[in-house]
Structures are given as C-alpha cells and as structure tokens.
Design an enzyme around this catalytic site. Sequence first.
Site, short mmCIF file in Angstrom:
data_model
loop_
_atom_site.label_atom_id
_atom_site.label_comp_id
_atom_site.label_asym_id
_atom_site.label_seq_id
_atom_site.Cartn_x
_atom_site.Cartn_y
_atom_site.Cartn_z
N GLU A 192 -5.47 0.64 5.91
CA GLU A 192 -5.60 1.00 7.33
C GLU A 192 -6.75 0.23 7.98
O GLU A 192 -6.65 -0.18 9.13
CB GLU A 192 -5.81 2.51 7.50
CG GLU A 192 -4.57 3.34 7.21
CD GLU A 192 -3.39 2.98 8.11
OE1 GLU A 192 -3.60 2.44 9.20
OE2 GLU A 192 -2.24 3.20 7.69
N TYR A 230 -8.24 8.08 13.88
CA TYR A 230 -6.96 7.55 13.40
C TYR A 230 -6.98 7.35 11.87
O TYR A 230 -6.07 7.79 11.16
CB TYR A 230 -6.64 6.22 14.09
CG TYR A 230 -5.49 5.52 13.41
CD1 TYR A 230 -4.20 5.99 13.57
CD2 TYR A 230 -5.71 4.44 12.55
CE1 TYR A 230 -3.14 5.40 12.91
CE2 TYR A 230 -4.66 3.84 11.89
CZ TYR A 230 -3.38 4.32 12.07
OH TYR A 230 -2.34 3.76 11.39
N LEU A 255 -9.99 -12.50 7.82
CA LEU A 255 -9.48 -11.28 8.46
C LEU A 255 -10.24 -10.98 9.75
O LEU A 255 -9.73 -10.29 10.64
CB LEU A 255 -9.62 -10.07 7.53
CG LEU A 255 -8.53 -9.88 6.48
CD1 LEU A 255 -8.89 -8.74 5.55
CD2 LEU A 255 -7.18 -9.58 7.14
N GLY A 256 -11.48 -11.46 9.83
CA GLY A 256 -12.27 -11.23 11.05
C GLY A 256 -12.79 -9.80 11.15
O GLY A 256 -12.55 -8.97 10.27
N TYR A 257 -13.52 -9.53 12.23
CA TYR A 257 -14.10 -8.19 12.45
C TYR A 257 -14.80 -7.69 11.18
O TYR A 257 -14.41 -6.70 10.59
CB TYR A 257 -13.04 -7.19 12.92
CG TYR A 257 -12.35 -7.62 14.18
CD1 TYR A 257 -12.90 -7.34 15.44
CD2 TYR A 257 -11.16 -8.33 14.13
CE1 TYR A 257 -12.27 -7.76 16.60
CE2 TYR A 257 -10.52 -8.76 15.29
CZ TYR A 257 -11.09 -8.46 16.52
OH TYR A 257 -10.47 -8.87 17.65
N TRP A 264 0.81 -1.22 0.00
CA TRP A 264 0.00 0.00 0.00
C TRP A 264 0.84 1.26 0.00
O TRP A 264 0.35 2.35 -0.21
CB TRP A 264 -0.96 0.02 1.19
CG TRP A 264 -0.36 -0.43 2.48
CD1 TRP A 264 0.24 0.36 3.41
CD2 TRP A 264 -0.29 -1.77 2.97
NE1 TRP A 264 0.69 -0.40 4.46
CE2 TRP A 264 0.37 -1.71 4.23
CE3 TRP A 264 -0.71 -3.01 2.49
CZ2 TRP A 264 0.61 -2.85 4.99
CZ3 TRP A 264 -0.46 -4.13 3.26
CH2 TRP A 264 0.19 -4.05 4.49
N CYS A 267 10.26 0.53 18.41
CA CYS A 267 9.72 0.65 19.77
C CYS A 267 8.53 -0.30 19.85
O CYS A 267 7.38 0.10 19.96
CB CYS A 267 9.31 2.09 20.05
SG CYS A 267 9.13 2.41 21.81
N ASP A 292 -2.76 5.97 16.92
CA ASP A 292 -3.32 4.66 17.31
C ASP A 292 -2.49 4.12 18.49
O ASP A 292 -1.67 4.85 19.06
CB ASP A 292 -3.33 3.69 16.12
CG ASP A 292 -1.93 3.32 15.68
OD1 ASP A 292 -0.95 3.94 16.16
OD2 ASP A 292 -1.78 2.39 14.87
N CYS A 352 16.20 -0.04 21.36
CA CYS A 352 16.63 1.34 21.62
C CYS A 352 17.94 1.69 20.89
O CYS A 352 18.14 2.83 20.49
CB CYS A 352 16.78 1.58 23.12
SG CYS A 352 15.25 1.28 24.02
FE1 SF4 Z 1 11.24 3.30 22.38
FE2 SF4 Z 1 13.73 2.83 23.14
FE3 SF4 Z 1 13.23 4.54 21.18
FE4 SF4 Z 1 12.64 5.15 23.68
S1 SF4 Z 1 14.68 4.80 22.83
S2 SF4 Z 1 11.34 5.49 21.91
S3 SF4 Z 1 11.99 3.16 24.48
S4 SF4 Z 1 12.85 2.33 21.15
#
Ligand code: SF4
Length: 365
Positions: free
Chosen positions: A40, A123, A83-85, A27, A195, A141, A203
């Site tokens: 989406e 969203y 896909l459900g829902y 997409w 994240c 979201d 991180c």
């Molecule tokens: Fe997330 Fe780590 Fe980035 Fe902070 S540093 S936003 S905890 S991935």
Amino acid sequence: MLKDYPLKQLVQPLLEWYPHHARVLPWREEPTPYRVWVSEIMLQQTRVEAVKPYFERFMRELSNIELLANCPQERLLKLWEGLGYYNRVRNMQKAACTVMEEYDGVLPADYEALLKLKGIGHYTAGAIASIAYGIPVPAVDGNVLRILMRVSEDDSDILKQSVKTEAEKLLQPVIPKKQAGMFTQAMMELGATVCVPNGEPKCAQCPWQPFCMAYKNGSYAGLPKKGKAKPRKIEEKTVLVIRDGENVLLHRRPKRGLLAGMYEFPNLEGHLTREEVTKYVESLELLPLKIEPLEDARHIFSHIEWQMSGYMVRVAQLEEPAGQKEGYVFVNKEVSEHKYAIPSAFARYTRYMNIHLGISKEQTE
Ligand code: SF4
C-alpha cells in the site's frame, strides 16, 4: 448525494463480482499485515505495474519487519530508488522500529494503533486492518472516492478532507463483518479496472451499473469534482555531470528536506553560463578541461517542479583525495549502481555515466 444514497445495495453485487475479476498481484497471494503495508505504501503515487518488481525485490531482501527496521539507510534508499517520494520509505522504517519496540515485531491488529505509526494514515490503516486482519473498517483513497461519487452522483470536491471523512463514516456501517478484506479489495479493484480515472469508465462491465446514478444520467465524465490544487513552485537548476576519466562526481544531499540523504549530480540554482560553471568547478578544487552543454530536463515532485539545464564537465585526473570536498565523492558506474541511491529526477543525466536507476538496472542485467 452520497449521504442520501443507499450504499448497502452495492455490497452483494460487488462481492459476487470480485472473485471472478480480481487481478493476480504479488501482494494478494499472501496478504500478511507486513506485505499489505509495504504494497500500500508503494502503491501511493505509483502504478501497479511499476510497483510489482519493486515489491518482489523488497520482499526478497527485507522479508520481515525486523529486517526493515535494521536496514542501513543507504541500502533502503537504494531499494526504493526510482519509486520516488522517499519519505514514504523513511517513515516506514521509523514505524518498523516502533513495531519492534512496542509490538514485538507484529503490526497491531487495531485500527487506532496502526494510525499512530509514522506514515500510516486512515487509508493505509484501513487497508491493513481490513485486508490482513479482517477488521470492518473503511479504506478510502482517491479510487474509492471516485466510484462512490459517481455511483451516488455527488459533485462534492473530493480534495476536501471533510468529503473523505464523510465517505469513511457512511461506508463504515455497510462493510460486511465477515468479508471486510474482500470488500476493501473489491472497491479498489473496481476503481482501478472498471470505473477508471482516465478515459471512459467501463460501465458495461460494472456490477454497479443498475444502481449507478452517474451512468443513469450520463454524468460520469464530470465526476468526481476536484477543486483547484495549489500551483507548483518552479525551481530552475543547472546539473553538472563532472567526469574524471570513467568516474563521475556525486554529492550527498542534506539529511533533511527534499530527497534527504540521497546522492545527486552537483547542481546549482538558476541556469548558469559556461563561465559560471567553470568558476564553480574550480571552487571544488577541480581543473575543468572541457565543458559541453547537455539537454534540458524537467522533473515534477508533488509541489515543486525542477526545470534543469545541464553540462558535461571533463576534469583533469587528480590524485585522491585531492579534489574531493566533504559530501562529494567520485564513483564509477558499478559502485554507483549498487551503493548510491540517485533520485529519478536526474534520470536524464545518469545515462551519461551509463547508470540505470531503480529496478530497470536489474532488468538490464
Ligand atoms: Fe463507474 Fe460506470 Fe460503474 Fe457507474 S456504472 S460506477 S460510472 S463504471
């Protein structure tokens, strides 16, 4: 706290990171308003990898809003099978009809107007407006909330609507006016790939690491905070795979409510005995020859959980149309796979008629 956090400092590092790390997704190749919308809606509650083949098949068959608006409902449900829902696709069709009537078949380039369409919330309206039209509006979201709560070390309950509304309000002024679409997609990508919701956030690969309070204080594992969701309602059922030779009996669900209008194996409330099953099968004007128990199964909807026991019931060959009550139909594997949409809640039992549900059918062909 998010409200005290200088969000503006996050924008440039994110925009520089995104072009080098964006996944290739179908997409994204041609982000027209229609394609963004469909993707989406499909991605709500469903993983990216699972959505890809569904999205491609849907676009091959319903490549524009007019085709979606005019698609027969049975076919539409069949395209969504697995896909459900299912209300998602029903609402999409209603919205497509409105777009045909009021906007000449083109999704409006207006956040407020998008919000008025059936099934489009803040969203999705934000995603369509920013990605497809470049309008600087937020698309917040669960993914986006998670990264915002972590970067600002905010322990507010993200299941509260007020927390989401405030995040949208705070994000609005920092969205780059000329790169709104890229900003939205970059936020989504960071949440989906770096994240991440399950397991350790990555991180070391994160463009926000120098600015991240949760990283600095080692608190990311406990963020975001989620209040307790309502417990699911448990429903016990007995599912019957009733076979007449190679054909299996299906029943059409009511037009309203859960899984409206889809086809299912006949099923009854509670966990029934053989005697109770026999009585029920006879009430359908069928003659049970052999009844064998099948394994139990479980299916979780958002607010309900089905706990199913099952029986295979072989019945005597009957001449058509005898033995068929209104709403019931005997079908064979080929007809069922191409015509009747069966919810994945019954996946454990469809294998007794060698039916593959949803996209897995095409992968096995
Ligand atoms: Fe997330 Fe780590 Fe980035 Fe902070 S540093 S936003 S905890 S991935």
